[in-house]
Design a protein around this motif. Structure first.
Motif, PDB file in Angstrom:
ATOM      1  N   CYS A   9       0.512  -2.579  -0.833  1.00 52.14           N
ATOM      2  CA  CYS A   9       1.843  -2.174  -0.356  1.00 52.14           C
ATOM      3  C   CYS A   9       2.801  -1.857  -1.503  1.00 52.14           C
ATOM      4  O   CYS A   9       3.749  -1.078  -1.326  1.00 52.14           O
ATOM      5  CB  CYS A   9       2.430  -3.276   0.521  1.00 52.14           C
ATOM      6  SG  CYS A   9       4.053  -2.906   1.220  1.00 52.14           S
ATOM      7  N   ASP A  16       5.309   1.748   8.411  1.00 53.10           N
ATOM      8  CA  ASP A  16       4.763   1.956   9.763  1.00 53.10           C
ATOM      9  C   ASP A  16       4.554   0.601  10.452  1.00 53.10           C
ATOM     10  O   ASP A  16       4.666   0.494  11.668  1.00 53.10           O
ATOM     11  CB  ASP A  16       3.407   2.664   9.699  1.00 53.10           C
ATOM     12  CG  ASP A  16       3.472   4.014   9.012  1.00 53.10           C
ATOM     13  OD1 ASP A  16       3.207   5.021   9.684  1.00 53.10           O
ATOM     14  OD2 ASP A  16       3.768   4.051   7.805  1.00 53.10           O
ATOM     15  N   CYS A  50      -1.132   0.519   8.757  1.00 48.71           N
ATOM     16  CA  CYS A  50      -0.813   0.719   7.339  1.00 48.71           C
ATOM     17  C   CYS A  50      -1.721   1.785   6.722  1.00 48.71           C
ATOM     18  O   CYS A  50      -2.940   1.622   6.690  1.00 48.71           O
ATOM     19  CB  CYS A  50      -0.959  -0.590   6.566  1.00 48.71           C
ATOM     20  SG  CYS A  50      -0.645  -0.340   4.799  1.00 48.71           S
TER      21      CYS A  50
HETATM   22 FE1  F3S Z   1       3.494  -1.722   3.192  1.00 41.85          FE
HETATM   23 FE2  F3S Z   1       1.651  -0.615   4.669  1.00 41.85          FE
HETATM   24 FE3  F3S Z   1       3.738  -1.703   5.816  1.00 41.85          FE
HETATM   25  S1  F3S Z   1       2.412   0.169   2.732  1.00 41.85           S
HETATM   26  S2  F3S Z   1       5.336  -1.387   4.322  1.00 41.85           S
HETATM   27  S3  F3S Z   1       2.204  -2.775   4.629  1.00 41.85           S
HETATM   28  S4  F3S Z   1       2.716   0.176   6.447  1.00 41.85           S
END
Ligand code: F3S
Ligand code: SF4
Length: 111
Positions: A9, A16, A50
């Motif tokens: 992340c 999402d 994600c």
């Molecule tokens: Fe991070 Fe994936 Fe949520 S990049 S903000 S965990 S959609």
């Protein structure tokens, strides 16, 4: 059990995941999100949302230190319950090496 946001992340923050969470248990740091383990109801609906597969169940062996990081920073960072635009370079950052070193302890804006 809880779901955990892991290092993929970092510097992506597509958000999402927050759109589908029924209990709004995501918290926003400067360059990643975390899940509050005591608020997550383990529904699993965020995991496939994600784009960089950053969300894992805590039973996944790759989670490692990220369970503790999620628990610690969920208490410090603001809640985020609505999707916001990803950083302009999010797609380029998806495959950055050594993302762990880029982790920022600073809070994000939340919403
Ligand atoms: Fe991070 Fe994936 Fe949520 S990049 S903000 S965990 S959609
Ligand atoms: Fe929210 Fe469900 Fe994901 Fe937990 S598993 S963070 S409750 S969407």
């Amino acid at each position: 059990m809880t779901y955990v946001v892991t290092e993929s992340c970092i510097k992506c923050k597509f958000t999402d995941c927050v759109e589908v969470c029924p209990v709004d248990c995501f918290y926003e740091g400067e360059n990643m999100l975390v899940i509050h383990p005591d608020e997550c109801i383990d529904c699993g609906v965020c995991e496939p949302e994600c784009p960089v597969e950053a969300i894992k169940p805590d039973t996944d062996t790759s989670v490692g230190e990220w369970l503790d990081i999620n628990a610690q920073y969920a208490k410090l960072w603001p809640n985020i319950a609505e999707q916001k635009p990803a950083p302009p370079d999010a797609k380029d950052n998806a495959d950055l090496p050594n993302k762990r070193e880029l982790f920022s302890p600073n809070p994000g804006g939340g919403n």
